[in-house]
Scaffold this motif. Structure first.
Motif, PDB file in Angstrom:
ATOM      1  N   LEU A   1      10.232   7.781  -6.356  1.00 31.53           N
ATOM      2  CA  LEU A   1       9.194   6.097  -6.890  1.00 31.53           C
ATOM      3  C   LEU A   1      10.338   4.937  -7.040  1.00 31.53           C
ATOM      4  CD1 LEU A   1       8.875   8.646 -10.393  1.00 31.53           C
ATOM      5  CD2 LEU A   1       7.195   7.854  -8.749  1.00 31.53           C
ATOM      6  N   ALA A   2      11.498   5.291  -6.643  1.00 32.68           N
ATOM      7  CA  ALA A   2      11.915   4.194  -7.193  1.00 32.68           C
ATOM      8  C   ALA A   2      12.026   3.421  -5.565  1.00 32.68           C
ATOM      9  CB  ALA A   2      13.803   4.658  -6.927  1.00 32.68           C
ATOM     10  N   SER A   3      11.615   4.491  -3.853  1.00 41.73           N
ATOM     11  CA  SER A   3      11.275   3.249  -2.761  1.00 41.73           C
ATOM     12  C   SER A   3       9.934   3.021  -2.564  1.00 41.73           C
ATOM     13  CB  SER A   3      11.808   4.400  -1.499  1.00 41.73           C
ATOM     14  OG  SER A   3      11.115   5.872  -1.808  1.00 41.73           O
ATOM     15  N   GLY A   4       9.612   3.952  -3.777  1.00 42.22           N
ATOM     16  CA  GLY A   4       7.833   3.556  -4.031  1.00 42.22           C
ATOM     17  C   GLY A   4       8.259   1.570  -4.731  1.00 42.22           C
TER      18      GLY A   4
ATOM     19  N   ARG B   1       3.050  11.226  -3.418  1.00 41.08           N
ATOM     20  CA  ARG B   1       4.181  11.090  -4.053  1.00 41.08           C
ATOM     21  C   ARG B   1       4.541  12.372  -3.413  1.00 41.08           C
ATOM     22  NH1 ARG B   1       4.164  10.748 -10.146  1.00 41.08           N
ATOM     23  NH2 ARG B   1       6.279  11.612 -10.400  1.00 41.08           N
ATOM     24  N   GLU B   2       3.656  13.898  -3.728  1.00 36.91           N
ATOM     25  CA  GLU B   2       4.323  15.215  -2.578  1.00 36.91           C
ATOM     26  C   GLU B   2       4.476  14.657  -1.786  1.00 36.91           C
ATOM     27  OE1 GLU B   2       2.514  18.734  -3.653  1.00 36.91           O
ATOM     28  OE2 GLU B   2       1.622  17.785  -5.215  1.00 36.91           O
ATOM     29  N   GLU B   3       3.607  14.186  -0.106  1.00 39.03           N
ATOM     30  CA  GLU B   3       3.787  13.958   0.326  1.00 39.03           C
ATOM     31  C   GLU B   3       5.624  13.191   1.320  1.00 39.03           C
ATOM     32  OE1 GLU B   3       2.005  14.992   3.449  1.00 39.03           O
ATOM     33  OE2 GLU B   3       0.556  16.024   1.633  1.00 39.03           O
ATOM     34  N   PHE B   4       5.693  11.943   0.249  1.00 38.65           N
ATOM     35  CA  PHE B   4       6.793  11.649   0.436  1.00 38.65           C
ATOM     36  C   PHE B   4       7.943  11.769   0.002  1.00 38.65           C
ATOM     37  CE2 PHE B   4       3.973   7.582   0.611  1.00 38.65           C
ATOM     38  CZ  PHE B   4       4.257   6.762   1.535  1.00 38.65           C
ATOM     39  N   GLN B   5       8.010  12.811  -0.218  1.00 41.83           N
ATOM     40  CA  GLN B   5       8.954  13.593  -1.234  1.00 41.83           C
ATOM     41  C   GLN B   5       9.374  14.622  -0.064  1.00 41.83           C
ATOM     42  OE1 GLN B   5       7.897  16.773  -4.142  1.00 41.83           O
ATOM     43  NE2 GLN B   5       7.892  14.597  -5.650  1.00 41.83           N
ATOM     44  N   ALA B   6       8.616  14.884   1.507  1.00 44.18           N
ATOM     45  CA  ALA B   6       9.446  15.588   2.126  1.00 44.18           C
ATOM     46  C   ALA B   6      10.039  14.762   3.126  1.00 44.18           C
ATOM     47  CB  ALA B   6       7.523  16.151   3.265  1.00 44.18           C
TER      48      ALA B   6
ATOM     49  N   THR C   1      14.424  14.780  -5.908  1.00 48.85           N
ATOM     50  CA  THR C   1      13.490  13.813  -4.819  1.00 48.85           C
ATOM     51  C   THR C   1      11.927  13.484  -5.562  1.00 48.85           C
ATOM     52  OG1 THR C   1      13.770  15.761  -4.056  1.00 48.85           O
ATOM     53  CG2 THR C   1      12.441  14.993  -3.144  1.00 48.85           C
ATOM     54  N   ASP C   2      12.088  13.384  -6.595  1.00 51.40           N
ATOM     55  CA  ASP C   2      11.060  12.594  -7.130  1.00 51.40           C
ATOM     56  C   ASP C   2      11.532  11.058  -7.880  1.00 51.40           C
ATOM     57  OD1 ASP C   2       8.043  12.684  -8.220  1.00 51.40           O
ATOM     58  OD2 ASP C   2       8.461  12.514 -10.158  1.00 51.40           O
TER      59      ASP C   2
ATOM     60  N   PHE D   1       0.672  -1.358  -0.155  1.00 55.78           N
ATOM     61  CA  PHE D   1       0.092   0.303   0.223  1.00 55.78           C
ATOM     62  C   PHE D   1       1.004   1.547   0.364  1.00 55.78           C
ATOM     63  CE2 PHE D   1      -2.079   3.185   2.868  1.00 55.78           C
ATOM     64  CZ  PHE D   1      -3.380   3.476   1.527  1.00 55.78           C
ATOM     65  N   ALA D   2       1.883   1.338   1.046  1.00 53.36           N
ATOM     66  CA  ALA D   2       2.992   2.182   0.827  1.00 53.36           C
ATOM     67  C   ALA D   2       3.560   2.631  -0.471  1.00 53.36           C
ATOM     68  CB  ALA D   2       3.346   2.834   2.145  1.00 53.36           C
ATOM     69  N   GLY D   3       3.768   1.394  -0.719  1.00 51.88           N
ATOM     70  CA  GLY D   3       4.794   1.805  -2.600  1.00 51.88           C
ATOM     71  C   GLY D   3       3.545   1.964  -3.315  1.00 51.88           C
ATOM     72  N   VAL D   4       2.481   1.985  -3.106  1.00 53.27           N
ATOM     73  CA  VAL D   4       1.813   2.094  -4.733  1.00 53.27           C
ATOM     74  C   VAL D   4       1.014   4.002  -4.068  1.00 53.27           C
ATOM     75  CG1 VAL D   4      -0.588   2.256  -5.223  1.00 53.27           C
ATOM     76  CG2 VAL D   4       0.208   0.083  -4.819  1.00 53.27           C
ATOM     77  N   SER D   5       1.002   4.145  -3.009  1.00 54.62           N
ATOM     78  CA  SER D   5       0.708   5.319  -2.917  1.00 54.62           C
ATOM     79  C   SER D   5       1.731   6.317  -2.861  1.00 54.62           C
ATOM     80  CB  SER D   5       1.013   5.698  -1.338  1.00 54.62           C
ATOM     81  OG  SER D   5      -0.434   4.367  -0.522  1.00 54.62           O
ATOM     82  N   HIS D   6       3.610   5.828  -2.753  1.00 61.05           N
ATOM     83  CA  HIS D   6       4.514   6.728  -3.214  1.00 61.05           C
ATOM     84  C   HIS D   6       4.246   7.225  -4.868  1.00 61.05           C
ATOM     85  CE1 HIS D   6       6.847   5.421   0.608  1.00 61.05           C
ATOM     86  NE2 HIS D   6       7.689   5.689  -0.510  1.00 61.05           N
ATOM     87  N   LEU D   7       3.888   6.437  -5.434  1.00 62.42           N
ATOM     88  CA  LEU D   7       4.109   6.389  -6.837  1.00 62.42           C
ATOM     89  C   LEU D   7       2.867   7.085  -7.440  1.00 62.42           C
ATOM     90  CD1 LEU D   7       4.374   2.635  -8.564  1.00 62.42           C
ATOM     91  CD2 LEU D   7       5.975   4.336  -7.609  1.00 62.42           C
TER      92      LEU D   7
END
Length: 148
Positions: free
Chosen positions: A54-57, A34-39, A49-50, A24-30
Protein backbone atom coordinates in the motif's frame (compact mmCIF):
# COMPACT_ATOMS: atom_id res chain seq x y z
CA UNK A 1 23.12 23.69 -22.73
CA UNK A 2 19.91 23.54 -24.73
CA UNK A 3 18.57 20.53 -26.50
CA UNK A 4 16.88 20.24 -29.86
CA UNK A 5 13.10 20.49 -30.15
CA UNK A 6 12.94 16.83 -31.22
CA UNK A 7 14.89 15.73 -28.13
CA UNK A 8 12.62 17.81 -25.89
CA UNK A 9 9.54 16.20 -27.46
CA UNK A 10 10.94 12.69 -27.01
CA UNK A 11 11.92 13.45 -23.40
CA UNK A 12 8.49 14.93 -22.65
CA UNK A 13 6.77 11.88 -24.16
CA UNK A 14 9.04 9.60 -22.14
CA UNK A 15 8.30 11.53 -18.98
CA UNK A 16 4.53 11.45 -19.58
CA UNK A 17 4.60 7.73 -20.40
CA UNK A 18 6.60 6.95 -17.28
CA UNK A 19 4.23 9.10 -15.22
CA UNK A 20 1.21 7.23 -16.60
CA UNK A 21 2.94 3.89 -16.00
CA UNK A 22 3.75 4.75 -12.39
CA UNK A 23 0.26 6.10 -11.70
CA UNK A 24 -1.32 2.95 -13.15
CA UNK A 25 1.05 0.68 -11.21
CA UNK A 26 0.38 2.60 -8.00
CA UNK A 27 -3.37 2.31 -8.38
CA UNK A 28 -2.89 -1.40 -9.13
CA UNK A 29 -0.98 -1.73 -5.85
CA UNK A 30 -4.04 -0.49 -4.02
CA UNK A 31 -6.63 -2.45 -5.98
CA UNK A 32 -6.53 -5.27 -8.52
CA UNK A 33 -2.89 -6.41 -8.20
CA UNK A 34 -2.42 -6.05 -4.46
CA UNK A 35 -1.70 -9.76 -3.90
CA UNK A 36 0.61 -9.93 -6.94
CA UNK A 37 2.71 -7.07 -5.57
CA UNK A 38 3.01 -8.85 -2.23
CA UNK A 39 5.17 -11.46 -4.00
CA UNK A 40 7.80 -8.75 -4.47
CA UNK A 41 8.13 -7.92 -0.78
CA UNK A 42 11.14 -9.79 0.61
CA UNK A 43 10.34 -12.30 3.35
CA UNK A 44 13.08 -10.72 5.50
CA UNK A 45 11.62 -7.20 5.28
CA UNK A 46 10.54 -6.20 8.80
CA UNK A 47 7.23 -4.51 7.90
CA UNK A 48 3.81 -5.98 7.16
CA UNK A 49 3.69 -7.08 3.52
CA UNK A 50 0.33 -5.47 2.83
CA UNK A 51 1.49 -2.18 4.38
CA UNK A 52 4.57 -2.19 2.13
CA UNK A 53 2.42 -2.78 -0.96
CA UNK A 54 0.00 0.00 0.00
CA UNK A 55 2.78 2.46 0.90
CA UNK A 56 4.78 1.77 -2.26
CA UNK A 57 1.59 2.14 -4.28
CA UNK A 58 0.95 5.54 -2.73
CA UNK A 59 4.54 6.58 -3.52
CA UNK A 60 4.15 5.39 -7.12
CA UNK A 61 0.94 7.37 -7.52
CA UNK A 62 2.65 10.48 -6.12
CA UNK A 63 5.64 10.07 -8.42
CA UNK A 64 3.42 9.35 -11.41
CA UNK A 65 1.26 12.40 -10.84
CA UNK A 66 4.37 14.54 -10.31
CA UNK A 67 5.87 13.28 -13.58
CA UNK A 68 2.61 14.11 -15.35
CA UNK A 69 2.49 17.58 -13.77
CA UNK A 70 6.01 18.98 -13.47
CA UNK A 71 7.58 20.22 -16.70
CA UNK A 72 9.99 22.99 -15.67
CA UNK A 73 13.52 22.51 -14.38
CA UNK A 74 14.83 22.08 -11.77
CA UNK A 75 11.68 20.47 -10.32
CA UNK A 76 11.38 18.14 -13.31
CA UNK A 77 14.88 16.76 -12.80
CA UNK A 78 14.37 16.41 -9.06
CA UNK A 79 11.19 14.38 -9.62
CA UNK A 80 13.04 12.23 -12.16
CA UNK A 81 15.91 11.62 -9.76
CA UNK A 82 13.42 10.74 -7.02
CA UNK A 83 11.68 8.25 -9.33
CA UNK A 84 15.05 6.71 -10.22
CA UNK A 85 15.91 6.43 -6.52
CA UNK A 86 12.55 4.73 -5.92
CA UNK A 87 13.33 2.16 -8.64
CA UNK A 88 16.67 1.48 -6.95
CA UNK A 89 14.99 1.21 -3.53
CA UNK A 90 12.49 -1.42 -4.67
CA UNK A 91 15.08 -3.48 -6.58
CA UNK A 92 15.79 -5.72 -3.55
CA UNK A 93 12.14 -6.80 -3.79
CA UNK A 94 12.69 -7.92 -7.37
CA UNK A 95 15.83 -9.77 -6.33
CA UNK A 96 13.95 -11.40 -3.43
CA UNK A 97 11.21 -12.54 -5.79
CA UNK A 98 13.89 -14.29 -7.86
CA UNK A 99 15.87 -15.73 -4.93
CA UNK A 100 12.77 -16.83 -3.00
CA UNK A 101 11.13 -18.28 -6.15
CA UNK A 102 7.92 -16.33 -5.58
CA UNK A 103 5.35 -16.28 -8.36
CA UNK A 104 3.65 -13.05 -9.28
CA UNK A 105 2.63 -11.23 -12.47
CA UNK A 106 3.18 -14.37 -14.52
CA UNK A 107 6.76 -14.61 -13.30
CA UNK A 108 6.47 -18.29 -12.50
CA UNK A 109 9.95 -19.48 -13.47
CA UNK A 110 13.43 -18.40 -12.46
CA UNK A 111 14.15 -17.47 -16.08
CA UNK A 112 11.18 -15.09 -16.22
CA UNK A 113 12.12 -13.60 -12.84
CA UNK A 114 15.73 -13.13 -14.01
CA UNK A 115 14.61 -11.39 -17.19
CA UNK A 116 12.46 -9.08 -15.03
CA UNK A 117 15.58 -8.08 -13.08
CA UNK A 118 17.18 -6.77 -16.26
CA UNK A 119 14.42 -4.20 -16.70
CA UNK A 120 14.97 -2.37 -13.41
CA UNK A 121 18.13 -0.57 -14.58
CA UNK A 122 16.20 0.43 -17.72
CA UNK A 123 13.55 2.07 -15.51
CA UNK A 124 16.26 4.00 -13.66
CA UNK A 125 17.76 5.18 -16.95
CA UNK A 126 14.30 6.10 -18.26
CA UNK A 127 13.52 8.25 -15.22
CA UNK A 128 16.89 10.00 -15.38
CA UNK A 129 16.94 10.48 -19.14
CA UNK A 130 13.37 11.62 -19.71
CA UNK A 131 13.60 14.31 -17.05
CA UNK A 132 17.16 15.54 -17.55
CA UNK A 133 17.79 14.64 -13.92
CA UNK A 134 21.55 14.19 -14.09
CA UNK A 135 22.11 17.51 -15.85
CA UNK A 136 19.74 19.24 -13.42
CA UNK A 137 21.38 17.80 -10.32
CA UNK A 138 24.85 18.71 -11.62
CA UNK A 139 23.66 22.25 -12.26
CA UNK A 140 22.17 22.54 -8.79
CA UNK A 141 25.36 21.19 -7.23
CA UNK A 142 27.44 23.62 -9.26
CA UNK A 143 25.28 26.58 -8.25
CA UNK A 144 25.48 25.51 -4.61
CA UNK A 145 29.27 25.29 -4.72
CA UNK A 146 29.53 28.72 -6.38
CA UNK A 147 27.39 30.39 -3.72
CA UNK A 148 29.46 29.05 -0.83
Amino acid sequence: MTSSPARRIVAAAGQATLGAFLTFAGVSHLTVAREEFQAQVPSWFPLDTDFVVLASGAVEIGLGVALLSVWKQPARGIVGATAAAFFVAVFPGNIAQYVEHKDGFGLDTDTKRAVRLAFQPALVAWALGATGAIRTLRGLRHRRSVTR
